[in-house]
Design a protein around this motif. Structure first.
Motif, PDB file in Angstrom:
ATOM      1  N   THR A   1       0.850  -1.198   0.000  1.00 12.94           N
ATOM      2  CA  THR A   1       0.000   0.000   0.000  1.00 12.94           C
ATOM      3  C   THR A   1       0.880   1.240   0.000  1.00 12.94           C
ATOM      4  O   THR A   1       1.897   1.280   0.702  1.00 12.94           O
ATOM      5  N   VAL A   2       0.489   2.259  -0.783  1.00 10.40           N
ATOM      6  CA  VAL A   2       1.201   3.539  -0.801  1.00 10.40           C
ATOM      7  C   VAL A   2       0.244   4.631  -0.326  1.00 10.40           C
ATOM      8  O   VAL A   2      -0.881   4.737  -0.811  1.00 10.40           O
ATOM      9  N   ILE A   3       0.685   5.430   0.639  1.00  9.06           N
ATOM     10  CA  ILE A   3      -0.051   6.627   1.053  1.00  9.06           C
ATOM     11  C   ILE A   3       0.775   7.826   0.633  1.00  9.06           C
ATOM     12  O   ILE A   3       1.864   8.070   1.175  1.00  9.06           O
ATOM     13  N   ASN A   4       0.281   8.566  -0.353  1.00  5.88           N
ATOM     14  CA  ASN A   4       1.019   9.695  -0.908  1.00  5.88           C
ATOM     15  C   ASN A   4       0.571  10.988  -0.236  1.00  5.88           C
ATOM     16  O   ASN A   4      -0.418  11.600  -0.629  1.00  5.88           O
ATOM     17  N   ALA A   5       1.320  11.387   0.795  1.00  6.33           N
ATOM     18  CA  ALA A   5       1.004  12.613   1.529  1.00  6.33           C
ATOM     19  C   ALA A   5       2.028  13.706   1.250  1.00  6.33           C
ATOM     20  O   ALA A   5       2.063  14.721   1.944  1.00  6.33           O
ATOM     21  N   ALA A   6       2.856  13.499   0.234  1.00  2.00           N
ATOM     22  CA  ALA A   6       3.888  14.491  -0.096  1.00  2.00           C
ATOM     23  C   ALA A   6       3.287  15.653  -0.872  1.00  2.00           C
ATOM     24  O   ALA A   6       2.393  15.467  -1.702  1.00  2.00           O
ATOM     25  N   THR A   7       3.784  16.846  -0.598  1.00  2.00           N
ATOM     26  CA  THR A   7       3.366  18.025  -1.357  1.00  2.00           C
ATOM     27  C   THR A   7       4.435  19.091  -1.207  1.00  2.00           C
ATOM     28  O   THR A   7       5.279  19.025  -0.309  1.00  2.00           O
ATOM     29  N   HIS A   8       4.418  20.071  -2.116  1.00  2.00           N
ATOM     30  CA  HIS A   8       5.342  21.197  -1.994  1.00  2.00           C
ATOM     31  C   HIS A   8       4.552  22.482  -2.170  1.00  2.00           C
ATOM     32  O   HIS A   8       4.204  22.865  -3.284  1.00  2.00           O
ATOM     33  N   SER A   9       4.255  23.128  -1.044  1.00  2.00           N
ATOM     34  CA  SER A   9       3.530  24.394  -1.049  1.00  2.00           C
ATOM     35  C   SER A   9       4.429  25.490  -0.491  1.00  2.00           C
ATOM     36  O   SER A   9       4.690  25.518   0.719  1.00  2.00           O
ATOM     37  N   PRO A  10       4.924  26.393  -1.337  1.00  2.00           N
ATOM     38  CA  PRO A  10       5.764  27.486  -0.826  1.00  2.00           C
ATOM     39  C   PRO A  10       5.045  28.333   0.223  1.00  2.00           C
ATOM     40  O   PRO A  10       5.665  28.779   1.191  1.00  2.00           O
ATOM     41  N   ILE A  11       3.736  28.531   0.048  1.00  2.00           N
ATOM     42  CA  ILE A  11       2.973  29.336   1.003  1.00  2.00           C
ATOM     43  C   ILE A  11       3.007  28.674   2.382  1.00  2.00           C
ATOM     44  O   ILE A  11       3.241  29.332   3.405  1.00  2.00           O
TER      45      ILE A  11
ATOM     46  N   ASP B   1       4.305  17.602  -6.794  1.00  2.00           N
ATOM     47  CA  ASP B   1       2.872  17.301  -6.841  1.00  2.00           C
ATOM     48  C   ASP B   1       2.391  16.759  -8.181  1.00  2.00           C
ATOM     49  O   ASP B   1       1.402  16.025  -8.224  1.00  2.00           O
ATOM     50  N   VAL B   2       3.057  17.120  -9.265  1.00  2.00           N
ATOM     51  CA  VAL B   2       2.649  16.612 -10.583  1.00  2.00           C
ATOM     52  C   VAL B   2       3.668  15.603 -11.100  1.00  2.00           C
ATOM     53  O   VAL B   2       3.366  14.420 -11.266  1.00  2.00           O
ATOM     54  N   ASP B   3       4.900  16.054 -11.344  1.00  2.00           N
ATOM     55  CA  ASP B   3       5.918  15.153 -11.901  1.00  2.00           C
ATOM     56  C   ASP B   3       6.212  13.992 -10.944  1.00  2.00           C
ATOM     57  O   ASP B   3       6.340  12.847 -11.372  1.00  2.00           O
ATOM     58  N   GLY B   4       6.333  14.312  -9.659  1.00  2.00           N
ATOM     59  CA  GLY B   4       6.615  13.262  -8.679  1.00  2.00           C
ATOM     60  C   GLY B   4       5.473  12.266  -8.564  1.00  2.00           C
ATOM     61  O   GLY B   4       5.700  11.057  -8.462  1.00  2.00           O
TER      62      GLY B   4
ATOM     63  N   LEU C   1      -4.199   1.795 -11.389  1.00  2.00           N
ATOM     64  CA  LEU C   1      -4.081   1.210 -10.049  1.00  2.00           C
ATOM     65  C   LEU C   1      -5.414   1.271  -9.309  1.00  2.00           C
ATOM     66  O   LEU C   1      -6.254   2.130  -9.613  1.00  2.00           O
ATOM     67  N   PRO C   2      -5.626   0.410  -8.322  1.00  2.00           N
ATOM     68  CA  PRO C   2      -6.720   0.640  -7.368  1.00  2.00           C
ATOM     69  C   PRO C   2      -6.336   1.865  -6.530  1.00  2.00           C
ATOM     70  O   PRO C   2      -5.397   1.799  -5.735  1.00  2.00           O
ATOM     71  N   TRP C   3      -7.020   2.988  -6.747  1.00  2.00           N
ATOM     72  CA  TRP C   3      -6.637   4.240  -6.086  1.00  2.00           C
ATOM     73  C   TRP C   3      -7.760   4.766  -5.207  1.00  2.00           C
ATOM     74  O   TRP C   3      -8.924   4.443  -5.390  1.00  2.00           O
ATOM     75  N   SER C   4      -7.363   5.584  -4.246  1.00  2.00           N
ATOM     76  CA  SER C   4      -8.298   6.365  -3.446  1.00  2.00           C
ATOM     77  C   SER C   4      -7.791   7.800  -3.388  1.00  2.00           C
ATOM     78  O   SER C   4      -6.581   8.029  -3.323  1.00  2.00           O
ATOM     79  N   VAL C   5      -8.719   8.753  -3.431  1.00  2.00           N
ATOM     80  CA  VAL C   5      -8.375  10.157  -3.214  1.00  2.00           C
ATOM     81  C   VAL C   5      -9.140  10.639  -1.979  1.00  2.00           C
ATOM     82  O   VAL C   5     -10.363  10.518  -1.918  1.00  2.00           O
TER      83      VAL C   5
ATOM     84  N   TYR D   1      -1.056  27.000  -6.762  1.00  2.00           N
ATOM     85  CA  TYR D   1      -0.807  25.782  -5.989  1.00  2.00           C
ATOM     86  C   TYR D   1      -1.997  24.836  -6.084  1.00  2.00           C
ATOM     87  O   TYR D   1      -1.831  23.618  -6.230  1.00  2.00           O
ATOM     88  N   ALA D   2      -3.209  25.387  -6.027  1.00  2.00           N
ATOM     89  CA  ALA D   2      -4.411  24.558  -6.140  1.00  2.00           C
ATOM     90  C   ALA D   2      -4.502  23.909  -7.514  1.00  2.00           C
ATOM     91  O   ALA D   2      -4.909  22.753  -7.645  1.00  2.00           O
ATOM     92  N   ARG D   3      -4.110  24.651  -8.564  1.00  2.00           N
ATOM     93  CA  ARG D   3      -4.156  24.082  -9.917  1.00  2.00           C
ATOM     94  C   ARG D   3      -3.144  22.934 -10.040  1.00  2.00           C
ATOM     95  O   ARG D   3      -3.392  21.925 -10.703  1.00  2.00           O
ATOM     96  N   VAL D   4      -1.986  23.117  -9.401  1.00  2.00           N
ATOM     97  CA  VAL D   4      -0.963  22.062  -9.398  1.00  2.00           C
ATOM     98  C   VAL D   4      -1.478  20.829  -8.657  1.00  2.00           C
ATOM     99  O   VAL D   4      -1.340  19.689  -9.123  1.00  2.00           O
ATOM    100  N   LYS D   5      -2.099  21.047  -7.496  1.00  2.00           N
ATOM    101  CA  LYS D   5      -2.650  19.925  -6.730  1.00  2.00           C
ATOM    102  C   LYS D   5      -3.722  19.189  -7.526  1.00  2.00           C
ATOM    103  O   LYS D   5      -3.790  17.956  -7.494  1.00  2.00           O
ATOM    104  N   LEU D   6      -4.553  19.942  -8.230  1.00  2.00           N
ATOM    105  CA  LEU D   6      -5.619  19.322  -9.025  1.00  2.00           C
ATOM    106  C   LEU D   6      -5.029  18.497 -10.170  1.00  2.00           C
ATOM    107  O   LEU D   6      -5.517  17.403 -10.468  1.00  2.00           O
ATOM    108  N   ALA D   7      -3.972  19.005 -10.793  1.00  2.00           N
ATOM    109  CA  ALA D   7      -3.323  18.263 -11.885  1.00  2.00           C
ATOM    110  C   ALA D   7      -2.771  16.933 -11.381  1.00  2.00           C
ATOM    111  O   ALA D   7      -2.900  15.887 -12.035  1.00  2.00           O
ATOM    112  N   GLY D   8      -2.158  16.946 -10.197  1.00  2.00           N
ATOM    113  CA  GLY D   8      -1.649  15.700  -9.613  1.00  2.00           C
ATOM    114  C   GLY D   8      -2.765  14.728  -9.270  1.00  2.00           C
ATOM    115  O   GLY D   8      -2.655  13.520  -9.511  1.00  2.00           O
ATOM    116  N   GLU D   9      -3.852  15.274  -8.735  1.00  2.00           N
ATOM    117  CA  GLU D   9      -4.998  14.432  -8.385  1.00  2.00           C
ATOM    118  C   GLU D   9      -5.594  13.775  -9.632  1.00  2.00           C
ATOM    119  O   GLU D   9      -5.978  12.593  -9.595  1.00  2.00           O
TER     120      GLU D   9
END
Length: 270
Positions: free
Chosen positions: A63-73, A92-95, A142-146, A126-134
């Motif tokens: 199982t992978v829990i992806n809680a990584a993010t990069h928010s300069p704010i 958030d996107v490339d990673g 994969l079997p995924w959950s958001v 930052y929100a647009r970047v997060k949405l792109a990753g999501e």
């Protein structure tokens, strides 16, 4: 015993997630840029932004829990003009894309991605970047959950601390329901192992608070003497800035209680 990899496991939310996993008897591996001190987990050293160490980190993982993010704010605890124009996407996107690809190769059984409530209407880069990753997660084979969460108390504390020097605090009256990372961690870990997948119930705090009222509670908890100027804000503008009330499960820890734990006994008039 199955093995769970946590990215972002050294951050505020990540530490709470790891605490829950260890407490519940899970084997845990943390993917981080540097080895930490806790001895009750395995450490995998690497960088999500470059992909270094990622392939080896996924070895034998279930199982992978992806809680990584990069928010300069969030990192600096304040907004700068640049934040209205761009936000880094390497984590958030490339990673996320790199992580998903390797997880697909290794047939990971469940990929849980931590995201933010209200991204669809939010306008900050930052929100647009997060949405792109999501969206990458949602398109994965994969079997995924958001799991989307509201903004965290510790971030609001950090942002308000950056305003403490001002004698007047202009604050929108619009309501939202921020949440503590401890409650989000409980929800994330439950969703990771309940056998379900897909879009999961979002999580917010137990009470709807106007931003001006929230700032007032912070001011009083700190023993500060500041005037708060309530600013009306249209619903569209509020949603654009991420001020929404989540419609999912509610955490238990209230903002006032969090403040009391944080600042009890530290009052000094200023």
């Amino acid at each position: 015993m199955t093995l769970t990899l946590v990215t972002g496991g050294t951050g505020h939310l990540g530490r709470d997630i790891v605490d829950r996993l260890v407490r519940d008897g899970h084997r845990v591996r943390l993917f981080a840029r540097a080895r930490g001190t806790r001895p009750d987990v395995e450490w995998a050293i690497g960088d999500l932004a470059t992909g270094a160490g990622l392939f080896d980190a996924l070895n034998d993982v279930d199982t992978v829990i992806n809680a990584a993010t990069h928010s300069p704010i969030a990192r600096r605890g304040g907004v700068r003009p640049v934040d209205f124009f761009k936000s880094p996407s390497a984590v958030d996107v490339d990673g996320t894309e790199r992580l998903l690809s390797l997880c697909e190769q290794q047939s990971i059984r469940h990929f849980l991605h931590v995201s933010i409530v209200g991204l669809d209407d939010a306008t900050l880069p930052y929100a647009r970047v997060k949405l792109a990753g999501e969206k990458l997660v949602r398109a994965s084979s994969l079997p995924w959950s958001v799991v989307r969460a509201m903004p965290f108390y510790y971030l609001l504390d950090k942002m308000l601390a950056g305003l403490a020097w001002l004698p007047l605090w202009p604050m929108p009256t619009t309501s939202f329901n921020p949440v503590d990372t401890s409650d989000v961690a409980d929800h994330v870990v439950a969703c990771a192992f309940d056998g379900m997948s897909g879009e999961r119930t979002e999580i917010g705090g137990p009470e709807d608070l106007g931003v001006a009222a929230l700032a007032g509670q912070y001011r009083d908890a700190r023993g500060l003497h500041r005037k708060i100027l309530p600013i009306p804000m249209s619903e569209a503008k509020a949603r654009g800035m991420g001020f929404v009330v989540s419609r999912g499960v509610r955490g238990r820890l209230a903002w006032a209680e969090w403040l009391q734990r944080r600042y009890s006994g530290t009052h000094h008039a200023a």
